[in-house]
Design an enzyme around this catalytic site. Structure first.
Site, mmCIF file in Angstrom:
data_model
loop_
_atom_site.group_PDB
_atom_site.id
_atom_site.type_symbol
_atom_site.label_atom_id
_atom_site.label_comp_id
_atom_site.label_asym_id
_atom_site.label_seq_id
_atom_site.Cartn_x
_atom_site.Cartn_y
_atom_site.Cartn_z
ATOM 1 C CG ASN A 134 0.396 1.185 4.772
ATOM 2 O OD1 ASN A 134 0.374 2.170 6.135
ATOM 3 N ND2 ASN A 134 0.494 1.435 3.567
ATOM 4 N N GLY A 151 1.442 3.758 -2.285
ATOM 5 C CA GLY A 151 1.055 4.656 -3.497
ATOM 6 C C GLY A 151 0.561 5.783 -2.941
ATOM 7 C CB SER A 152 -2.720 5.831 -1.087
ATOM 8 O OG SER A 152 -3.106 4.604 -0.920
ATOM 9 C CB SER A 174 -4.777 0.225 15.077
ATOM 10 O OG SER A 174 -5.687 1.589 15.055
ATOM 11 C CE1 TYR A 219 -7.295 -1.566 10.770
ATOM 12 C CE2 TYR A 219 -8.270 -0.195 12.466
ATOM 13 C CZ TYR A 219 -7.236 -0.593 11.397
ATOM 14 O OH TYR A 219 -6.161 0.529 11.424
ATOM 15 C CG ASP A 231 -6.244 -7.560 -3.305
ATOM 16 O OD1 ASP A 231 -5.743 -7.313 -2.508
ATOM 17 O OD2 ASP A 231 -7.841 -7.557 -4.025
ATOM 18 N N GLY A 268 1.024 -1.156 0.192
ATOM 19 C CA GLY A 268 -0.324 0.045 -0.061
ATOM 20 C C GLY A 268 0.778 1.182 0.172
ATOM 21 C CB ALA A 323 -7.479 -7.931 11.445
#
Length: 256
Positions: free
Chosen positions: A95, A21-22, A147, A160, A68, A19, A163
């Site tokens: 990430n 690129g954003s 997180s 989430y 993906d 991830g 995970a």
């Protein structure tokens, strides 16, 4: 991105970011390129404009590998492509994630599997893909994004939070698995970082004020706060740090 430290051992290091690129991932790519690293990243959406911008800024372009992360075969293939281009991956930053809000009473088994595939499964198989090269080199750093949401017991996205709890536990186990080969595995648990996505979707004035009230430091987190922590964890500056979950949240949760 403002540079606050130079980690000399990251110059020319082969870095792979999921991830990248954003969102925060793009800031990570920017940060590693600023250290002189050779960066490859996987992302679903076309990132050509971002690659061009990074090449103009740093004088070297990151390697964009479209795919993906839930497609394990493609994930493995992109790690191999990164190694072919830059040498065996020395730093893995997992990430990419999806913190989509959902009602657990309405969640289907298919939705659960889809969310866990992004937020947990891909982390294991990314580590598995880079491990042989790191083992051969006798060194490496794997950084898994968790997180503070699961530590806070947040409602609204149980797949989430489940995970992220799993990421922290898996990180500790992989640190034991890979430690004898000189490979460090750590997790990073950010607080509420005000990315464009967060500001657009969920950051109401009331919510921001309430969260800031929970923080010890009365300043909202910015992407650079996370990038600096990741650079430290990637560098040999943290060479005896492994199996840890580093919290960067302005002082919302406590660990230890």
């Amino acid at each position: 991105m403002t540079a606050t430290a130079t980690f000399h051992d990251l110059k020319d290091a082969s870095v792979y970011i999921t991830g990248g690129g954003s969102g925060i991932g793009a800031d990570l790519t920017d940060g590693f390129l600023g250290q002189g690293a050779k960066v490859a990243f996987i992302g679903r959406s076309d990132a050509s404009d971002f690659v061009d911008a990074m090449a103009e800024k740093h004088g070297r372009a990151p390697l964009f590998l479209q795919g993906d992360i839930t497609d394990t075969d493609r994930l493995r293939a992109t790690v191999a492509e990164a190694a072919e281009a830059h040498g065996p991956v020395q730093v893995l930053v997992s990430n990419a994630a999806n913190d989509k809000r959902h009602n657990w009473l309405e969640l289907t088994p298919e939705e659960w599997d889809s969310l866990l595939a992004v937020n947990l499964k891909a982390y294991l198989f990314a580590a598995q893909a880079v491990a042989p090269g790191m083992i051969s080199a006798g060194a490496g750093s794997i950084i898994n994004f968790s997180s503070i949401s699961y530590m806070m017991g947040n409602a609204g996205y149980p797949a989430y939070t489940a995970a992220n709890g799993g990421i922290t536990a898996m990180t500790r186990s992989l640190a034991r698995e890979l430690g004898p080969d000189g490979i460090r595995v750590n997790a990073l648990a950010p607080g509420w970082v005000l990315t464009e996505k967060q500001l657009e979707k969920w950051a109401t004035p009331e919510g921001l004020a309430a969260h800031l009230d929970r923080q010890c430091l009365k300043t909202h987190l910015e992407p650079r706060d996370i990038v600096d922590a990741v650079l430290f964890m990637a560098s040999a500056t943290s060479r005896m740090m492994t199996g840890q979950c580093l919290v960067v949240d302005g002082g919302v949760v406590t660990t230890g």
